[in-house]
Design a protein around this motif. Sequence first.
Motif, PDB file in Angstrom:
ATOM      1  N   ALA A 129       2.114  -7.985  17.361  1.00 40.67           N
ATOM      2  CA  ALA A 129       1.456  -7.237  18.435  1.00 40.67           C
ATOM      3  C   ALA A 129       0.335  -6.364  17.891  1.00 40.67           C
ATOM      4  CB  ALA A 129       2.478  -6.379  19.182  1.00 40.67           C
ATOM      5  N   TRP A 130       0.509  -5.850  16.657  1.00 38.39           N
ATOM      6  CA  TRP A 130      -0.546  -5.027  16.066  1.00 38.39           C
ATOM      7  C   TRP A 130      -1.165  -5.675  14.834  1.00 38.39           C
ATOM      8  CZ3 TRP A 130       0.548  -3.276  11.104  1.00 38.39           C
ATOM      9  CH2 TRP A 130       1.890  -3.276  10.709  1.00 38.39           C
ATOM     10  N   ARG A 131      -0.407  -6.527  14.136  1.00 37.56           N
ATOM     11  CA  ARG A 131      -0.973  -7.158  12.931  1.00 37.56           C
ATOM     12  C   ARG A 131      -2.067  -8.165  13.274  1.00 37.56           C
ATOM     13  NH1 ARG A 131       4.417  -6.791  10.121  1.00 37.56           N
ATOM     14  NH2 ARG A 131       4.005  -5.467   8.293  1.00 37.56           N
ATOM     15  N   ILE A 132      -1.910  -8.884  14.363  1.00 32.83           N
ATOM     16  CA  ILE A 132      -2.951  -9.839  14.775  1.00 32.83           C
ATOM     17  C   ILE A 132      -4.246  -9.094  15.110  1.00 32.83           C
ATOM     18  CG2 ILE A 132      -3.645 -11.461  16.573  1.00 32.83           C
ATOM     19  CD1 ILE A 132      -0.733 -12.384  16.704  1.00 32.83           C
ATOM     20  N   THR A 133      -4.097  -8.014  15.867  1.00 36.88           N
ATOM     21  CA  THR A 133      -5.278  -7.229  16.255  1.00 36.88           C
ATOM     22  C   THR A 133      -6.034  -6.713  15.039  1.00 36.88           C
ATOM     23  OG1 THR A 133      -4.137  -6.546  18.278  1.00 36.88           O
ATOM     24  CG2 THR A 133      -6.036  -5.251  17.602  1.00 36.88           C
ATOM     25  N   ILE A 165      -6.271  -4.731   4.794  1.00 37.11           N
ATOM     26  CA  ILE A 165      -5.131  -5.293   4.056  1.00 37.11           C
ATOM     27  C   ILE A 165      -4.021  -4.264   3.932  1.00 37.11           C
ATOM     28  CG2 ILE A 165      -4.387  -6.119   1.789  1.00 37.11           C
ATOM     29  CD1 ILE A 165      -7.153  -7.423   1.507  1.00 37.11           C
ATOM     30  N   ILE A 166      -4.385  -3.033   3.607  1.00 33.20           N
ATOM     31  CA  ILE A 166      -3.377  -1.971   3.486  1.00 33.20           C
ATOM     32  C   ILE A 166      -2.654  -1.766   4.812  1.00 33.20           C
ATOM     33  CG2 ILE A 166      -3.039   0.491   3.055  1.00 33.20           C
ATOM     34  CD1 ILE A 166      -5.415   0.376   1.135  1.00 33.20           C
ATOM     35  N   ILE A 177      -2.280  -3.950   7.539  1.00 30.74           N
ATOM     36  CA  ILE A 177      -1.443  -5.046   8.036  1.00 30.74           C
ATOM     37  C   ILE A 177      -0.258  -5.344   7.109  1.00 30.74           C
ATOM     38  CG2 ILE A 177      -3.345  -6.098   9.292  1.00 30.74           C
ATOM     39  CD1 ILE A 177      -3.618  -8.157   7.116  1.00 30.74           C
ATOM     40  N   SER A 178      -0.302  -4.824   5.876  1.00 27.46           N
ATOM     41  CA  SER A 178       0.816  -5.036   4.954  1.00 27.46           C
ATOM     42  C   SER A 178       1.855  -3.931   5.049  1.00 27.46           C
ATOM     43  CB  SER A 178       0.313  -5.136   3.509  1.00 27.46           C
ATOM     44  OG  SER A 178      -0.318  -3.924   3.104  1.00 27.46           O
ATOM     45  N   SER A 179       1.581  -2.906   5.857  1.00 28.21           N
ATOM     46  CA  SER A 179       2.544  -1.812   6.001  1.00 28.21           C
ATOM     47  C   SER A 179       3.763  -2.290   6.769  1.00 28.21           C
ATOM     48  CB  SER A 179       1.892  -0.620   6.709  1.00 28.21           C
ATOM     49  OG  SER A 179       1.454  -0.979   8.002  1.00 28.21           O
ATOM     50  N   ASN A 180       4.912  -1.694   6.447  1.00 26.59           N
ATOM     51  CA  ASN A 180       6.154  -2.141   7.076  1.00 26.59           C
ATOM     52  C   ASN A 180       6.920  -0.971   7.674  1.00 26.59           C
ATOM     53  OD1 ASN A 180       8.289  -3.716   7.908  1.00 26.59           O
ATOM     54  ND2 ASN A 180       9.168  -3.980   5.869  1.00 26.59           N
ATOM     55  N   ALA A 181       7.530  -0.144   6.819  1.00 26.13           N
ATOM     56  CA  ALA A 181       8.362   0.936   7.345  1.00 26.13           C
ATOM     57  C   ALA A 181       7.752   2.307   7.103  1.00 26.13           C
ATOM     58  CB  ALA A 181       9.758   0.872   6.704  1.00 26.13           C
ATOM     59  N   LYS A 182       6.667   2.365   6.380  1.00 28.27           N
ATOM     60  CA  LYS A 182       6.088   3.654   6.024  1.00 28.27           C
ATOM     61  C   LYS A 182       4.866   3.944   6.901  1.00 28.27           C
ATOM     62  CE  LYS A 182       9.016   3.908   2.637  1.00 28.27           C
ATOM     63  NZ  LYS A 182      10.195   4.827   2.745  1.00 28.27           N
ATOM     64  N   TRP A 183       4.972   4.949   7.759  1.00 27.67           N
ATOM     65  CA  TRP A 183       3.871   5.266   8.667  1.00 27.67           C
ATOM     66  C   TRP A 183       2.648   5.772   7.912  1.00 27.67           C
ATOM     67  CZ3 TRP A 183       1.672  10.125   9.160  1.00 27.67           C
ATOM     68  CH2 TRP A 183       2.359  11.175   8.546  1.00 27.67           C
ATOM     69  N   TYR A 184       2.884   6.427   6.754  1.00 22.14           N
ATOM     70  CA  TYR A 184       1.748   6.972   6.012  1.00 22.14           C
ATOM     71  C   TYR A 184       0.933   5.881   5.326  1.00 22.14           C
ATOM     72  CZ  TYR A 184       5.628   6.992   2.608  1.00 22.14           C
ATOM     73  OH  TYR A 184       6.717   6.654   1.843  1.00 22.14           O
ATOM     74  N   GLN A 185       1.513   4.665   5.147  1.00 22.53           N
ATOM     75  CA  GLN A 185       0.708   3.569   4.621  1.00 22.53           C
ATOM     76  C   GLN A 185      -0.345   3.151   5.652  1.00 22.53           C
ATOM     77  OE1 GLN A 185       2.865   0.164   3.109  1.00 22.53           O
ATOM     78  NE2 GLN A 185       1.036  -1.126   3.023  1.00 22.53           N
ATOM     79  N   LEU A 186       0.047   3.182   6.913  1.00 23.56           N
ATOM     80  CA  LEU A 186      -0.902   2.881   7.984  1.00 23.56           C
ATOM     81  C   LEU A 186      -2.021   3.930   8.013  1.00 23.56           C
ATOM     82  CD1 LEU A 186      -1.293   0.813  10.275  1.00 23.56           C
ATOM     83  CD2 LEU A 186      -0.095   2.398  11.795  1.00 23.56           C
ATOM     84  N   VAL A 187      -1.645   5.200   7.808  1.00 27.00           N
ATOM     85  CA  VAL A 187      -2.636   6.273   7.767  1.00 27.00           C
ATOM     86  C   VAL A 187      -3.606   6.057   6.606  1.00 27.00           C
ATOM     87  CG1 VAL A 187      -2.961   8.754   7.366  1.00 27.00           C
ATOM     88  CG2 VAL A 187      -1.134   7.967   8.878  1.00 27.00           C
ATOM     89  N   LEU A 188      -3.073   5.698   5.439  1.00 27.82           N
ATOM     90  CA  LEU A 188      -3.905   5.467   4.258  1.00 27.82           C
ATOM     91  C   LEU A 188      -4.849   4.286   4.493  1.00 27.82           C
ATOM     92  CD1 LEU A 188      -4.613   6.107   1.313  1.00 27.82           C
ATOM     93  CD2 LEU A 188      -2.765   4.560   0.607  1.00 27.82           C
ATOM     94  N   GLY A 189      -4.333   3.220   5.109  1.00 31.11           N
ATOM     95  CA  GLY A 189      -5.169   2.055   5.396  1.00 31.11           C
ATOM     96  C   GLY A 189      -6.284   2.378   6.367  1.00 31.11           C
ATOM     97  N   ARG A 190      -5.986   3.186   7.375  1.00 32.55           N
ATOM     98  CA  ARG A 190      -7.026   3.560   8.334  1.00 32.55           C
ATOM     99  C   ARG A 190      -8.075   4.448   7.668  1.00 32.55           C
ATOM    100  NH1 ARG A 190      -6.756   2.701  13.536  1.00 32.55           N
ATOM    101  NH2 ARG A 190      -7.693   4.683  14.146  1.00 32.55           N
ATOM    102  N   TRP A 191      -7.645   5.283   6.741  1.00 28.44           N
ATOM    103  CA  TRP A 191      -8.614   6.119   6.015  1.00 28.44           C
ATOM    104  C   TRP A 191      -9.533   5.247   5.162  1.00 28.44           C
ATOM    105  CZ3 TRP A 191      -8.922   6.872   0.599  1.00 28.44           C
ATOM    106  CH2 TRP A 191      -9.869   7.819   0.203  1.00 28.44           C
ATOM    107  N   ALA A 192      -8.940   4.274   4.436  1.00 24.75           N
ATOM    108  CA  ALA A 192      -9.750   3.392   3.592  1.00 24.75           C
ATOM    109  C   ALA A 192     -10.697   2.541   4.438  1.00 24.75           C
ATOM    110  CB  ALA A 192      -8.840   2.493   2.749  1.00 24.75           C
TER     111      ALA A 192
END
Length: 428
Positions: free
Chosen positions: A130-134, A54-55, A57-72
């Motif tokens: 392209a990445w949210r579906i995956t 959830i963290i 696919i809900s990320s938008n402009a912040k690359w570190y949110q994607l990092v946090l989601g992958r960590w979780a």
Amino acid sequence: MGKYYFSNVRSGLIVGMLNIGNLCGAILAATLGDLIGRKPSISVSCFVYTVGTIIQISSNAKWYQLVLGRWAGGIGVGAMSVLVPMYVSETAPTHNRGVLVSGYQVFVTLGIFLAYLINYTTQSFRSTGAWRITMGLDFLWALLLGCGVTLLPESPKYVYRKGKTEEARSAMANLLGVPKDHPVLVKELSGMQEKLEAEQADGDQAWWKSFLGPRMAHRTLLGVAILFITSIILGSVNVACTIPGLYAVQRFSHRKCLIFGGLWMSAWFVVFASVGHFALDREDPRKSPKAGAVMVVSACLFIAAFASTWGPISWGESAALYPAKYRARCMAVGTGSLWIWNFLIAFLTPFATASIDFCYGYIFAAFCTIMAVVVYFYLIESQGRTLEELDTMYLTKVKPWESERWGSKDKEEQSSLDIQMKIQAREH
């Protein structure tokens, strides 16, 4: 208009942070699995994984949110990488344990192959789909595992250690498909009871005992070493080669398969690195098509060796190395090391290849050879052995290269050894 891209550091963090989460999850899984049980822990891990998704696919402009989601999400994956092989190893019949635990790797490779297909399908999308579906499809797998495991019995070895003897007996009877008084079931329960009494006499179950308990230091390090190789590479060729690997697990010596696989992988790493460094035109690879073809073939043959030997077998060996008392903790350490290596490889590879190009392959070739040597001198043959028998073999210091011949006569030493351990524990 300029082209957007991530720096090496940011791309390395996005890719590698999943493995840091995996490490955290693997370590946490040991305590969680012993505290609330194998089944509930798997469901909790699936829930944590969905939170990470959830963290992301809900990320938008912040690359570190994607990092946090992958960590979780990695915490959930890391926990499951300990709990699932451990659960299977503790519930599977002895004669099928190797192939069933190795089935874990089959579904890992199938998942990778499916991810390739999905990525190929969505790569042409001109939107965030392209990445949210995956990433969003991850919900499906978490739901299947998290809910599906609730339909299965709890690990008999876990509930037996909690004093629920009848529940363990019923679960084993259902899993083996035999009556509760069947000789095979009675014999295995007897072995579990002997080991449990010896462990209870010892008493202390502190973390440090996972390393300093009887014959535990080299077994823990062996688990770390075995899973190191699995961090090198996974690819689509795995799918085709892991299936025959299951036959090898069931039919042949695990030690011989791992030794052969390690040497075979090392040989093709040397070919790949040598051709890439000395024959390939790195400025324009199209000018050296033969070198490129040799590299593709050598990479495929390496992956074939990995998928049919180390890929499926390493998970089963890691689960079979330890006694019940230390199993969760030691598997957490071993699997945690896997994710550390994965992170280091993911993060450092761009820098290493930029510095020494394909010579990087020589490093992996050396480790593959070293692991073949480690297996020969330290890993005891586990095919056809119960987990309790394997523990006895390590405690009695059976020579690994002679372990295939360890037979019924040697098994008679098990009861006397357990009694001796109880006496020694009481004296201390």
